[in-house]
Design an enzyme around this catalytic site. Structure first.
Site, short mmCIF file in Angstrom:
data_model
loop_
_atom_site.label_atom_id
_atom_site.label_comp_id
_atom_site.label_asym_id
_atom_site.label_seq_id
_atom_site.Cartn_x
_atom_site.Cartn_y
_atom_site.Cartn_z
N LYS A 214 0.84 -1.20 0.00
CA LYS A 214 0.00 0.00 0.00
C LYS A 214 0.87 1.25 0.00
O LYS A 214 0.68 2.15 -0.80
CB LYS A 214 -0.90 -0.07 1.25
CG LYS A 214 -1.91 1.03 1.37
CD LYS A 214 -2.87 0.69 2.51
CE LYS A 214 -3.68 1.89 2.92
NZ LYS A 214 -4.62 1.58 4.01
N GLU A 220 10.58 -4.55 4.63
CA GLU A 220 10.68 -5.95 4.18
C GLU A 220 10.39 -6.06 2.69
O GLU A 220 11.12 -6.70 1.94
CB GLU A 220 9.70 -6.83 4.95
CG GLU A 220 10.01 -7.02 6.42
CD GLU A 220 9.43 -5.95 7.32
OE1 GLU A 220 9.10 -4.84 6.81
OE2 GLU A 220 9.32 -6.20 8.53
N GLY A 275 -4.92 -2.66 5.47
CA GLY A 275 -4.11 -3.76 4.95
C GLY A 275 -4.73 -5.12 5.18
O GLY A 275 -4.85 -5.95 4.27
N ARG A 276 -5.16 -5.39 6.40
CA ARG A 276 -5.69 -6.72 6.72
C ARG A 276 -7.11 -6.92 6.21
O ARG A 276 -7.70 -7.99 6.40
CB ARG A 276 -5.60 -6.98 8.23
CG ARG A 276 -6.28 -5.93 9.09
CD ARG A 276 -5.87 -6.07 10.55
NE ARG A 276 -6.41 -5.00 11.39
CZ ARG A 276 -5.84 -3.81 11.54
NH1 ARG A 276 -4.73 -3.50 10.88
NH2 ARG A 276 -6.37 -2.89 12.32
N GLU A 361 -4.57 -7.98 15.16
CA GLU A 361 -4.12 -6.62 14.84
C GLU A 361 -5.30 -5.65 14.97
O GLU A 361 -5.14 -4.49 15.30
CB GLU A 361 -3.53 -6.56 13.43
CG GLU A 361 -2.63 -5.36 13.22
CD GLU A 361 -1.77 -5.46 11.97
OE1 GLU A 361 -0.55 -5.27 12.08
OE2 GLU A 361 -2.30 -5.72 10.88
N HIS A 392 -4.33 -34.83 16.80
CA HIS A 392 -3.22 -35.67 17.26
C HIS A 392 -2.13 -34.84 17.90
O HIS A 392 -1.00 -35.29 18.06
CB HIS A 392 -2.68 -36.51 16.09
CG HIS A 392 -3.70 -37.48 15.60
ND1 HIS A 392 -3.72 -38.80 16.00
CD2 HIS A 392 -4.77 -37.31 14.79
CE1 HIS A 392 -4.76 -39.41 15.43
NE2 HIS A 392 -5.40 -38.52 14.70
N LYS A 512 9.48 -1.08 14.54
CA LYS A 512 10.02 -0.65 13.23
C LYS A 512 11.02 0.48 13.43
O LYS A 512 12.09 0.50 12.82
CB LYS A 512 8.89 -0.11 12.35
CG LYS A 512 7.95 -1.11 11.76
CD LYS A 512 7.10 -0.39 10.71
CE LYS A 512 5.77 -1.07 10.48
NZ LYS A 512 4.85 -0.31 9.66
C1 G6Q Z 1 -2.53 -4.33 8.13
C2 G6Q Z 1 -1.32 -3.60 8.43
C3 G6Q Z 1 -0.05 -4.22 7.92
C4 G6Q Z 1 0.30 -3.88 6.50
C5 G6Q Z 1 1.76 -4.24 6.23
C6 G6Q Z 1 2.19 -4.00 4.82
O1 G6Q Z 1 -3.65 -3.98 8.41
O2 G6Q Z 1 -1.48 -2.28 8.05
O3 G6Q Z 1 -0.01 -5.60 8.08
O4 G6Q Z 1 -0.56 -4.54 5.62
O5 G6Q Z 1 2.57 -3.54 7.12
O6 G6Q Z 1 2.06 -2.66 4.50
P1 G6Q Z 1 2.22 -2.16 3.03
O7 G6Q Z 1 1.14 -2.76 2.20
O8 G6Q Z 1 2.14 -0.67 3.07
O9 G6Q Z 1 3.57 -2.64 2.56
#
Ligand code: G6Q
Length: 551
Positions: A214, A220, A275-276, A361, A392, A512
């Protein structure tokens, strides 16, 4: 910050329904499911709700009519109806980021009208879906070629968190619908092992990377994207190859362009998608390439069916509302700390991991919308594995341990892979587990089987372990969408009761920031001046010593 619509109501624990639930809990806490079922022969069909193709059996919960009445009253006192309407209306209910929360718009039909910041966002959603569809068809049909003219056979999604967990989960869940001539992989971890293992047997000339981010600034993802770029260029030796082997899913056109990706090959989404909550946005591009645009749209239709159910069904028959209220009941009155999600379908093996982010989250918060410290428990720990594997391993603790663990069992009446009597065996196990958990086995029953006295306590099952059974006909793209939306809206219901912001995630920030400070301390040639606590300082020194020079 936007005015908080709930600030005029009394704190949660002082509401009449909360107090009544506390009193009711004292009366019901020792009631056994054996007795609840014995007293009401209809219980197994009474405490059931259906919606959007899901059969939701909550009869094996430690609830009575009165419990439900009070929980529903609590929902009303907490303004759940108003909050649902506010979300669908596009109000900025994510108050700490002053954003609308409109994942429901991602799956709205073409002719729907959903407003955010004064404009109807549905046409934009469908424009992106159309662009994704055209691109997915090109890649699937072989029209989109790599730089050397070879067909794309491998698709690697690079993203993390919300830009990874949904795509991985959906790909695994819908594998049966995917193009088996293509390879799909997902790289998320900044640990180089993830990238190296995902690419080691692939030909760069046949590989397409989807950089899903996003913000397009996530450490990462950007690190992996740069490594992917180097991997491609190392084989193809021309910067122009980047445009054929990389596309982006992002809201940040400027950074996408800087990376060398043609913004014509960028698929956008919006600030009002968390994001989630984004697997059904352009973040789902890998899913769409895997299963095709039509199946992707079916998935969206499944999401939408649950959205409509959530928006329009009276709360007493509303699946996400019931699910959310039951979660509150165990979390806040029984003191349960965790929820186990147990899908009896191997394709859903990543579903618990996906739900961990969605639930933890979203609702792992300890201040209210008003910024006050909560004096009650909020989000539970979600975990789980597919049945029957879990049986199991950790089921022992659920059956005979000291913790109360409400479980969600998810099963399907039809299998996608008919193989002998496997499916009947699988489902027999699901039904048996919920039966065993609820009813257990009394010492008398154990004795009557001729068990030696000394072993009776060990072989006794207390029972009274609550479970929900979610049964659907078949795992289809639509069913997957429906299931995900069920949990999304359950999370929202819980967050509304707890009066927290389920849509921000400030808790991920501190680590972070600290990592950014530590990176140069690990990499500097000269011994750095360390100003952390004595533990962190010593760990960094030891790491530097053992790591040696990079060569
Ligand atoms: C989800 C969070 C988080 C996000 C990641 C990746 O709700 O905001 O998990 O999706 O940190 O972020 P970017 O899509 O900006 O790389």
């Amino acid at each position: 910050m936007t005015a908080n619509p709930t600030s005029s109501v009394p704190p949660l624990t002082q509401r009449p329904a909360w107090r009544a639930l506390e009193a009711h809990y004292q009366q019901i806490k020792d009631a056994h499911l054996r007795d609840l079922f014995a007293h009401d022969p209809q219980r197994g069909t009474k405490f059931v709700a259906e919606g959007a193709g899901l059969y939701f059996d909550y009869s094996k919960h430690r609830v009575t009519d009165e419990t439900l009445r009070l929980l529903l009253q609590l929902a009303q006192e907490c303004g759940l109806r108003e909050r649902i309407d506010a979300m669908f209306r596009g109000d900025p209910i994510n108050i700490t980021e002053n954003r609308s929360v409109l994942h429901v718009a991602l799956r709205a039909p073409r002719d729907a009208v959903i407003m955010a910041e004064g404009r109807n966002v549905v046409p934009e959603v469908h424009a992106v879906l159309d662009k994704m569809s055209a691109f997915a068809d090109q890649v699937r049909g072989g029209a989109w070629k790599g730089y050397t003219g070879q067909r794309i056979r491998n698709v690697i999604n690079i993203g993390i968190g919300g830009s990874d967990l949904g795509p991985v989960m959906a790909y695994e869940a819908l594998k049966d619908y995917s193009d088996r001539n293509m390879t799909f992989r997902f790289v998320s971890n900044v640990d180089g092992t993830d990238f190296v293992e995902a690419t080691r047997d692939l030909n760069p000339a046949e590989t397409l990377f989807i950089i899903s981010s996003k913000t397009f600034t996530t450490l990462e993802t950007m690190t992996n994207a740069q490594s992917a770029r180097a991997w491609v260029l190392n084989a193809l030796h021309d910067e122009n190859a980047v445009a054929r082997h990389f596309v982006a899913v992002s809201t940040n056109a400027e950074e996408v362009q800087k990376f060398g990706i043609d913004t014509a090959n960028m698929f956008g989404f919006w600030d009002w998608v968390g994001g989630r909550y984004s697997m059904d946005s352009a973040i789902g591009l890998s899913t769409m390439i895997a299963v095709g645009p039509e199946n992707f749209r079916q998935m969206l239709a499944g999401f939408h069916a649950m959205d409509e159910h959530f928006r329009a069904t009276p709360f007493e028959r509303n699946l996400p509302v019931l699910m959310g209220l039951l979660a509150v009941w165990y979390n806040n009155f029984f003191g349960a700390q965790t929820v186990a999600v147990l899908p009896y379908d191997h394709y859903l093996k990543r579903f618990p991991a996906y739900l961990q982010q969605l639930t933890m989250e979203s609702n792992g918060k300890s201040v209210t919308l008003d910024g006050l410290q909560v004096n009650y428990q909020t989000g539970q720990i979600f975990w789980g594995e597919p049945g029957t594997n879990g049986q199991h391993s950790f089921y022992q603790l659920i059956h005979q341990g000291t913790k109360l663990i409400p479980c969600d069992f998810i099963g399907f009446s039809q299998t996608l892979n008919p193989l002998g009597d496997h499916h009947d065996l699988l489902m027999a196990n699901l039904f048996a587990q919920t039966e065993a958990l609820a009813f257990g086995k009394t010492p008398e029953q154990v004795k009557a089987e001729g068990t030696a006295d000394a072993l009776v306590p060990h072989r006794t099952f207390a029972g009274n372990h609550p479970t929900t059974t979610i049964l659907a006909e078949r795992l289809t793209p639509a069913t997957l969408g429906t299931l995900v939306a069920l949990y999304e809206h359950s999370v929202f219901t819980q967050g509304t009761i707890w009066q927290i912001d389920s849509f921000d995630q400030w808790g991920v920030e501190l680590g972070k920031v600290l990592a950014k400070r530590i990176i140069p301390e690990l990499q500097s040639k000269d011994e750095p001046q360390l100003n952390h606590d004595s533990s962190t300082n010593a760990l960094i020194r030891r790491y530097r010593q053992q790591r040696g020079s990079r060569g």
